[in-house]
Design a protein around this motif. Structure first.
Motif, PDB file in Angstrom:
ATOM      1  N   PRO A   1      35.455   4.253  49.952  1.00 56.77           N
ATOM      2  CA  PRO A   1      34.814   5.308  49.166  1.00 56.77           C
ATOM      3  C   PRO A   1      34.746   4.941  47.690  1.00 56.77           C
ATOM      4  O   PRO A   1      35.647   4.283  47.159  1.00 56.77           O
ATOM      5  CB  PRO A   1      35.707   6.531  49.402  1.00 56.77           C
ATOM      6  CG  PRO A   1      37.005   5.994  49.900  1.00 56.77           C
ATOM      7  CD  PRO A   1      36.715   4.705  50.582  1.00 56.77           C
TER       8      PRO A   1
ATOM      9  N   VAL B   1      37.430   9.475  45.840  1.00 56.73           N
ATOM     10  CA  VAL B   1      38.205  10.337  46.726  1.00 56.73           C
ATOM     11  C   VAL B   1      38.703  11.504  45.891  1.00 56.73           C
ATOM     12  O   VAL B   1      39.462  11.311  44.935  1.00 56.73           O
ATOM     13  CB  VAL B   1      39.403   9.604  47.356  1.00 56.73           C
ATOM     14  CG1 VAL B   1      40.199  10.563  48.230  1.00 56.73           C
ATOM     15  CG2 VAL B   1      38.942   8.400  48.161  1.00 56.73           C
TER      16      VAL B   1
ATOM     17  N   ARG C   1      35.473  12.518  50.431  1.00 54.55           N
ATOM     18  CA  ARG C   1      35.323  11.090  50.166  1.00 54.55           C
ATOM     19  C   ARG C   1      33.839  10.752  50.032  1.00 54.55           C
ATOM     20  O   ARG C   1      33.048  11.018  50.945  1.00 54.55           O
ATOM     21  CB  ARG C   1      35.964  10.260  51.283  1.00 54.55           C
ATOM     22  CG  ARG C   1      37.480  10.452  51.383  1.00 54.55           C
ATOM     23  CD  ARG C   1      38.088   9.457  52.375  1.00 54.55           C
ATOM     24  NE  ARG C   1      37.595   9.651  53.731  1.00 54.55           N
ATOM     25  CZ  ARG C   1      38.119  10.505  54.600  1.00 54.55           C
ATOM     26  NH1 ARG C   1      39.157  11.258  54.254  1.00 54.55           N
ATOM     27  NH2 ARG C   1      37.616  10.604  55.823  1.00 54.55           N
TER      28      ARG C   1
END
Length: 339
Positions: free
Chosen positions: A185, A188, A172
Motif C-alpha cells: 500500500p 495505511v 489501505r
C-alpha cells in the motif's frame, strides 16, 4: 450505483443453499420508472450464493460468489436468457464485494476470508486473478477481528483504490500500476480500534466509511489518492439500547443513507463541509438491511432475513410516502441494471 430514475430492472444477489441461504441466485426484478414501485420477477439465474453484484459496461453483470473457494463470474442478459461469459477464482475465500476500475481494465474482489483479488477484464468478462493483495493484523474484537478481513474496496480515482479491512481497522490505499495494483500500500490509515470498516462511498469530495463494529460513519479528506482528517459521527440518528451493525452506505440526493441492522432502519445523513451527520432514522419494516441502492427519491433495500427487497419512496421532506416489496430469498445486494 446508478442515479438514473428511468431504470426499469433491478438485479438482486442472494445467499443460496450453498451457504445456508434461501435464495436461488441472481434475480431480475421489474421496477416502475414512474412510481419506483417493485414489480414481478423477470428472470432468475441459478448459481451459488452471488452475494454481491457489480454492473459493468455493455450490460455485463459481475457476481461475487461468497464460497469457501471464492469465485467471481460475469454474465449478460440477452434475448430473455442469461449467458455466463466467464467464471474465475476470486483469489481467496468468501468474496463479499466487487469494484470495477474506472478504466474498465480490472476488477477488485474483497475476500472476507483474506486478501483482495485483482482480476483482469477482457471484453467485459473477468480473467485471472492477476494478483492477490494480503495483509496481516488484527483488532480488539476477538470474534470478528482475529485476522485481516477485507470487506470492500473502492476506487478513489483512476489511479488509487482503497481496501476497507474490517479485521485490522485499516484503510489501505494501493496505486494502479499498469494492469495491476502496487503490491504494497502507498498509505495505511488506521481507524480507531474496534471500528470495523465495512463499506465506503465518495461524496462531497470526501470518503465516507461505515464502521460495522463501532456503529459509526467516518468522513475523510481525499487528496491525490491519500486519506486524512477523519471525522467520526454515529451511524444512527437516535441511539437504541441494542447493539447495531451498519452495513451499506449509499449516495442519495440529500447526502447519504446508511443501513443499520438490528435497529432495522435507514439513517439519512446530510453532508456539510464534507462531513456526514445523521439526520433521521427511517424504519424499513423488514429485517437485516444488508445493502441499499438509491434511484432519485427511491430507496431499495435488500432485507436479508425477511426474504424481501423493500422499496421506500421519499418526498422532499424525506418522509416515506410509498412502500412496495418483492419476495426474494435471502437478498444481499440490489443493483440498478440496464436492459
Amino acid at each position: 450505483m446508478s442515479s438514473d430514475p428511468a431504470t426499469t430492472v433491478l438485479a438482486v444477489g442472494s445467499y443460496t443453499s450453498a451457504t445456508g441461504g434461501r435464495g436461488a441466485g441472481v434475480t431480475l426484478l421489474e421496477r416502475d420508472p414512474g412510481t419506483g414501485r417493485l414489480g414481478g420477477v423477470v428472470s432468475v439465474d441459478e448459481c451459488p450464493s452471488p452475494s454481491f453484484l457489480a454492473a459493468g459496461p455493455g450490460g455485463v453483470l459481475h457476481a461475487a460468489h461468497e464460497l469457501d473457494e471464492g469465485l467471481v463470474s460475469s454474465r449478460r442478459f440477452e434475448g430473455g436468457r442469461w449467458e455466463v461469459l466467464a467464471q474465475v477464482p476470486s483469489g481467496g475465500a468468501a468474496p463479499c464485494h466487487l469494484s470495477v476500475a474506472p478504466s474498465g481494465a480490472l476488477l477488485v474482489a474483497a475476500n472476507y476470508g483474506g486478501g483482495a483479488g485483482v482480476l483482469g477484464l477482457a471484453h467485459g468478462a473477468v480473467t485471472g486473478p492477476e494478483q492477490v493483495l494480503r495483509a496481516q493484523g488484527c483488532g480488539p474484537e476477538a470474534e470478528r477481528q482475529e485476522a485481516s478481513h477485507p470487506h470492500s474496496t473502492l476506487f478513489l480515482d483512476e489511479r488509487h483504490v482503497v481496501v476497507c479491512d474490517l479485521g485490522t481497522d485499516e484503510l489501505r490505499v494501493h496505486a494502479l500500476e499498469g494492469a495491476r495494483l502496487s503490491a504494497e500500500p502507498v498509505q495505511v490509515l488506521a481507524l480507531a480500534p474496534g471500528t470495523g470498516p465495512r463499506h465506503a462511498r465518495l461524496h462531497g469530495g470526501r470518503l465516507h466509511v461505515t464502521g460495522e463494529l463501532a456503529a459509526t460513519l467516518t468522513s475523510l479528506a481525499v487528496d491525490d489518492g491519500r486519506l486524512s482528517d477523519p471525522v467520526v459521527h454515529p451511524a444512527l440518528a437516535v441511539p437504541v439500547e441494542q447493539r447495531t451493525y451498519p452495513s451499506e452506505v449509499a449516495v442519495a440526493p440529500w447526502g447519504l443513507v446508511v443501513a443499520n441492522r438490528r435497529a432495522e432502519v435507514l439513517t439519512l445523513h446530510e453532508v456539510v463541509d464534507g462531513t456526514a451527520r445523521p439526520v433521521r432514522d427511517v424504519a424499513i419494516g423488514a429485517l437485516n438491511p444488508r445493502h441499499v441502492a438509491v434511484l432519485g427519491p427511491h430507496v431499495y433495500v435488500a432485507a436479508q432475513d425477511s426474504d424481501l427487497v423493500v422499496h421506500l419512496a421519499l418526498d422532499d421532506d424525506l418522509v416515506v410516502v410509498d412502500r412496495s416489496t418483492a419476495a426474494v430469498g435471502s437478498p444481499t445486494c440490489v443493483v440498478p441494471f440496464p436492459l
